[in-house]
Scaffold this motif. Structure first.
Motif, PDB file in Angstrom:
ATOM      1  N   ARG A 101      12.283  66.238  39.303  1.00 55.84           N
ATOM      2  CA  ARG A 101      12.172  66.349  37.847  1.00 55.84           C
ATOM      3  C   ARG A 101      13.420  65.843  37.134  1.00 55.84           C
ATOM      4  O   ARG A 101      13.354  65.364  36.012  1.00 55.84           O
ATOM      5  N   HIS A 110       8.707  62.558  34.233  1.00 58.19           N
ATOM      6  CA  HIS A 110       8.466  63.871  33.657  1.00 58.19           C
ATOM      7  C   HIS A 110       8.487  63.834  32.139  1.00 58.19           C
ATOM      8  O   HIS A 110       7.612  64.378  31.470  1.00 58.19           O
ATOM      9  N   GLN A 116       5.162  65.810  37.270  1.00 57.37           N
ATOM     10  CA  GLN A 116       6.157  66.340  38.208  1.00 57.37           C
ATOM     11  C   GLN A 116       5.572  66.331  39.608  1.00 57.37           C
ATOM     12  O   GLN A 116       4.544  66.951  39.863  1.00 57.37           O
ATOM     13  N   THR A 120       4.008  69.825  44.320  1.00 60.47           N
ATOM     14  CA  THR A 120       2.587  69.500  44.223  1.00 60.47           C
ATOM     15  C   THR A 120       2.111  68.859  45.529  1.00 60.47           C
ATOM     16  O   THR A 120       2.916  68.342  46.307  1.00 60.47           O
TER      17      THR A 120
ATOM     18  N   ALA B 124      12.589  76.369  30.921  1.00 59.50           N
ATOM     19  CA  ALA B 124      11.498  77.304  30.623  1.00 59.50           C
ATOM     20  C   ALA B 124      11.963  78.430  29.696  1.00 59.50           C
ATOM     21  O   ALA B 124      11.193  79.338  29.386  1.00 59.50           O
ATOM     22  N   SER B 135       3.685  82.078  31.250  1.00 55.54           N
ATOM     23  CA  SER B 135       2.842  81.016  31.794  1.00 55.54           C
ATOM     24  C   SER B 135       3.669  79.744  31.986  1.00 55.54           C
ATOM     25  O   SER B 135       4.622  79.498  31.248  1.00 55.54           O
ATOM     26  N   ASP B 136       3.299  78.962  32.986  1.00 59.07           N
ATOM     27  CA  ASP B 136       3.943  77.673  33.251  1.00 59.07           C
ATOM     28  C   ASP B 136       5.417  77.767  33.637  1.00 59.07           C
ATOM     29  O   ASP B 136       6.176  76.843  33.377  1.00 59.07           O
ATOM     30  N   VAL B 137       5.813  78.895  34.229  1.00 61.09           N
ATOM     31  CA  VAL B 137       7.181  78.985  34.756  1.00 61.09           C
ATOM     32  C   VAL B 137       7.124  78.588  36.233  1.00 61.09           C
ATOM     33  O   VAL B 137       6.321  79.142  36.989  1.00 61.09           O
ATOM     34  N   LYS B 138       7.929  77.603  36.625  1.00 65.33           N
ATOM     35  CA  LYS B 138       7.973  77.217  38.032  1.00 65.33           C
ATOM     36  C   LYS B 138       9.049  78.048  38.725  1.00 65.33           C
ATOM     37  O   LYS B 138      10.238  77.778  38.596  1.00 65.33           O
ATOM     38  N   ASN B 168       3.338  82.565  39.704  1.00 67.88           N
ATOM     39  CA  ASN B 168       4.149  81.444  39.215  1.00 67.88           C
ATOM     40  C   ASN B 168       4.973  80.769  40.315  1.00 67.88           C
ATOM     41  O   ASN B 168       5.640  79.774  40.057  1.00 67.88           O
ATOM     42  N   ASP B 189      12.139  75.964  37.561  1.00 67.09           N
ATOM     43  CA  ASP B 189      12.583  76.540  36.291  1.00 67.09           C
ATOM     44  C   ASP B 189      13.461  77.762  36.515  1.00 67.09           C
ATOM     45  O   ASP B 189      14.343  78.063  35.706  1.00 67.09           O
TER      46      ASP B 189
END
Lengths: 251, 259
Positions: A101, A110, A116, A120, B124, B135-138, B168, B189
């Motif tokens: 990233r 990104h 990203q 994945t 984040a 939500s959407d926190v890596k 997450n 994040d």
């Protein structure tokens, strides 16, 4: 003869030991406990995707290396082959600073595209392709170099376009080498560990392929790690036996 | 077949014989005593420093470290028995070793607490442990079974967000150092690691405190492994770690004193 039996024993012993120490009495529990089917399915998907990409990108690359006349061709070949020599973890670190990233290219991917790769399945495919592609490139290049070019010249003289000649004459003639290279690429892809865990991370169902699952299972369930290892051994052996002598023997 | 077998096995035995005799004839006064210290990944920087200082004080001992997940190291020592000293990030891993092959001089030498780390730009916007459930926190954690991974899940459970936060999680890393690497690379994040990691990572990460009410105190035990062939050197190293010089280094690297 003595050296041959020692050679065979050095490969067989660890495999036999896995069978001896496998927790046969609680096989079912060990299987479900370590998420074998999820990891195996992901491993097959990732390794097949990496093989497909390797063939699509690797064959043109092999063609350039075999037929191209340009300065720096030997350097290009050395770079292409590099992943075979490098420890995979180095590949993973390289991919991270390139496509992560905050990486050189990854930052742009990104920010501009919201893409990203790290963490994945696509990232696992990228890491696996990086490590395994050189095998199909090398095999195909060797095939192209060993080719009798009179057939290609004849086809071209009869008015075939370069693309037509490549597709209908060259490709069928190197098909055996290409196939053998693709199988080796797939086998290498199935066993890929270092680049994947370093670049893509380790999450069940997304990036945790069989080798990663085995590595993690050792922490909590060493018996489960043996069961997973055996599954990978069985899958690999079945494929290699099915392909039989076609890989190296006379055709 | 018999001549073939003899041809194969005899050189093998000869090699074994040579390696046995060479390993049992160590420690004459002139040569250096090798000391193998297996230590938790979180101790990497502190123990590397302590190892250098210890070598200065004991020039005849050469310390070699094997850093990794404590759980991993404990099972390696159990099966291979090559360690003289084991320094663990959890009592559980040390308990494993204490049951077999056994340990002596077991003592606690340091404590560590948990902290949230994010990349310096905090993409984040993590400001508290509760934000890890957003939500959407890596989020990256160490795997279950790895001490810092288990401690982190314990803290998330105390904070009442275990289910949301583990949903997450984008990667379960094999040891503490790998978790930190995912954040310093800027790909995750947030992560939960030890406070000592922040002390040794400098400005490459930003830290967010975890309140004491939900934090976990990790107590690090150290011991001499039964079967060590250099118990004198092993005891000397262990003493050095618990004495003021070693304790000062540990403090510099963000560790707390043991109870």
């Amino acid at each position: 003869m003595a050296l041959a039996s020692f050679g065979a024993a050095s490969v067989l012993l660890p495999v036999v030991a896995l069978f001896v120490r496998a927790p046969w009495s609680r096989l079912g529990g060990a299987l479900s406990g370590v998420g074998a089917s999820t990891a195996l399915r992901l491993s097959i998907e990732v390794s097949l995707a990496a093989t497909a990409i390797s063939v699509v990108v690797g064959v043109p690359l092999a063609w350039v290396l075999a037929r191209g006349e340009f300065p720096g061709r030997n350097l290009l070949r050395a770079v292409v082959v590099l992943p075979i020599v490098l420890p995979p973890v180095v590949g993973g670190v390289g991919l991270l600073v390139a496509l992560g990233r905050s990486g050189v290219v990854g930052r742009w991917l990104h920010d501009a595209l919201g893409l990203q790769l790290t963490f994945t399945t696509a990232g696992a495919v990228v890491a696996t392709t990086f490590v395994s592609m050189p095998l199909v490139v090398l095999a195909t290049e060797a095939g192209l170099r060993g080719l009798d070019r009179r057939h290609e010249r004849a086809a071209a003289a009869m008015g075939g376009s370069p693309w037509y000649v490549f597709r209908r004459v060259t490709l069928p003639m190197v098909a055996p080498q290409l196939a053998a290279g693709a199988v080796l690429t797939w086998a290498r892809a199935l066993g890929e560990f270092g680049a994947t865990i370093t670049f893509a991370g380790n999450l069940a169902g997304r990036t945790q392929t069989m080798p990663l699952a085995i590595y993690q299972a050792r922490q909590v369930d060493p018996g489960g790690a043996i069961v997973l290892s055996l599954i990978l051994v069985l899958v690999s052996v079945s494929v290699l036996v099915a392909l039989g002598g076609r890989l190296t023997g006379p055709r | 077949m018999i001549p073939i077998r003899r041809g194969v096995i005899l050189p093998f035995i000869a090699v074994l014989g040579v390696s046995c005799s060479s390993s049992s004839s160590t420690s004459p006064a002139t040569t250096s005593t090798p000391l193998f210290v297996f230590a938790a990944s979180s101790l990497t920087k502190a123990f590397t420093q302590i190892g250098q200082d210890f070598h200065t004080a004991h020039p005849n001992v050469t310390v070699t470290f094997d850093f990794g997940s404590s759980t991993d190291l404990a099972s390696q020592i159990q099966s291979e028995g090559t360690a003289d000293v084991f320094a663990s990030a959890s009592g559980t891993a040390m308990d494993t070793l204490q049951s077999a092959p056994g340990v002596t001089d077991r003592t606690s030498f340091a404590t560590n607490r948990l902290v949230i780390i994010t990349p310096p730009d905090n993409p984040a916007g993590i400001a508290s442990i509760d934000d890890l459930a957003g939500s959407d926190v890596k989020l990256v954690l160490a795997a279950e079974g790895v001490p810092v991974g288990d401690y982190a899940r314990q803290a998330l459970k105390s904070a009442g967000i275990l289910a949301q936060a583990t949903a997450n999680v984008v990667s379960n890393e094999d040891d503490d150092a790998s978790v930190v690497a995912k954040v310093t690379a800027g790909d995750a994040d947030a992560a939960i690691v030890y406070t000592s990691d922040v002390a040794s990572s400098g400005s490459s990460v930003r830290s967010v405190a975890i309140p004491s009410a939900v934090n976990v105190v990790a107590t690090y035990p150290i011991a001499v492994v039964t079967g060590s062939t250099h118990t004198d050197a092993a005891t000397a190293f262990l003493d050095y770690v618990v004495e003021p010089a070693g304790q000062a280094t540990l403090k510099d690297f963000g560790f707390g004193p043991a109870g």
